[in-house]
Design a protein around this motif. Structure first.
Motif, short mmCIF file in Angstrom:
data_model
loop_
_atom_site.label_atom_id
_atom_site.label_comp_id
_atom_site.label_asym_id
_atom_site.label_seq_id
_atom_site.Cartn_x
_atom_site.Cartn_y
_atom_site.Cartn_z
N PHE B 30 0.85 -1.19 0.00
CA PHE B 30 0.00 0.00 0.00
C PHE B 30 0.88 1.24 0.00
N ASP B 31 0.52 2.23 -0.81
CA ASP B 31 1.35 3.44 -0.84
C ASP B 31 0.54 4.72 -0.96
N TYR B 32 -0.72 4.64 -0.62
CA TYR B 32 -1.56 5.84 -0.63
C TYR B 32 -2.63 5.62 0.42
N PHE B 33 -2.74 6.60 1.32
CA PHE B 33 -3.62 6.41 2.49
C PHE B 33 -4.52 7.63 2.65
N PRO B 34 -5.72 7.56 2.08
CA PRO B 34 -6.66 8.68 2.21
C PRO B 34 -7.63 8.49 3.37
N ILE B 50 -2.29 10.86 2.49
CA ILE B 50 -0.84 10.88 2.72
C ILE B 50 -0.17 9.76 1.95
N ARG B 51 1.07 9.99 1.56
CA ARG B 51 1.90 8.95 0.96
C ARG B 51 2.94 8.52 1.99
N ALA B 91 -8.51 4.54 4.46
CA ALA B 91 -8.42 3.67 3.29
C ALA B 91 -6.97 3.50 2.89
N ALA B 92 -6.74 2.53 2.02
CA ALA B 92 -5.39 2.30 1.50
C ALA B 92 -5.50 1.75 0.09
N SER B 93 -4.52 2.11 -0.71
CA SER B 93 -4.47 1.55 -2.06
C SER B 93 -3.01 1.43 -2.46
N ARG B 94 -2.77 0.68 -3.53
CA ARG B 94 -1.40 0.55 -3.97
C ARG B 94 -1.29 0.91 -5.44
#
Lengths: 113, 114
Positions: B30-34, B50-51, B91-94
């Motif tokens: 994961f590298d993006y956390f909104p 945040i990254r 949340a998290a996404s990659r």
């Protein structure tokens, strides 16, 4: 401003009915999503689409199908509604890429009796 | 490994106090956390993100603190106001994920008491 419009705010259907939830976006976003929101369970992804006629299953696809014939429109179909599908359904869109905002519609509260 | 665990489920804070919501993740890809904010009758809306290359991001009264080694991140709302009463989702996404999915936490219902 991005606009994600869901056709109905409230729906009441009977068990066994076929239900269509419609979503339209005005921002030419590639990705469109259908989520289900239940208390304590957060937002669970049902299906998503990354292009016209393309679809992928999310985490809880059972009992649902989707259709995306045009880029701006994404439909969620409950083939035979059941009481455990009573929920809030949220449509969302996002441009291609994971580090971008997801834009949500206001939701459709579906009650299956 | 795809989960994002969020706590608490509900939170009551006095006006002017600090609201803190915590999230933890497992997948190091994961590298993006909104964070998303949802008011009653509305869909969630992006609040702040945040990254992982920074440890903190601040926008007005809202701050994300990020601890990469602990795989945790949190939202702090300073000087909390009644208008902040809402449900908050982490949340998290990659990046480069072919699925282009975002994984959401279970949500925190925040109530600010006047």
């Amino acid at each position: 401003d991005v606009k994600v419009t869901q056709s109905s705010r409230y729906l009441v259907k009977r068990t066994g009915e076929k239900v269509f939830l419609e979503c339209v976006q005005d921002m030419d976003h590639e990705n469109m999503f259908w989520y289900r929101q239940d208390p304590g369970l957060g937002l669970r992804l049902i299906y998503f689409s990354y292009d016209v006629k393309m679809k992928e299953k999310g985490d809880i696809p059972e009992g649902y199908s989707v259709s995306r014939e045009k880029k701006e429109r994404f439909s969620l179909i409950l083939e035979s509604a059941s009481t455990n599908q009573t929920s809030m359904y949220l449509c969302a869109t996002r441009v291609r890429g994971a580090r971008t905002a997801t834009y949500f519609g206001a939701g459709t509260r579906l009650s299956v009796l | 490994q795809q989960q994002v665990k969020q706590s608490p489920q509900s939170l009551i804070v006095q006006k002017g106090g600090i609201s803190i919501i915590n999230c933890a993740y497992e997948n190091t890809a994961f590298d993006y956390f909104p964070w998303y904010q949802q008011f009653p009758g509305k869909g969630p809306a992006l609040l702040i993100a945040i990254r992982p290359d920074v440890s903190e991001k601040k926008e007005g009264r809202f701050t994300i603190s990020f601890n990469k080694s602990a795989k945790q991140f949190s939202l702090h709302i300073m000087d909390s106001q009644p208008g902040d009463s809402a449900t908050y989702f982490c949340a998290a996404s990659r990046r480069y994920s072919s699925a282009s999915k975002i994984i959401f936490g279970s949500g925190t219902r925040l109530s600010i008491r006047p």
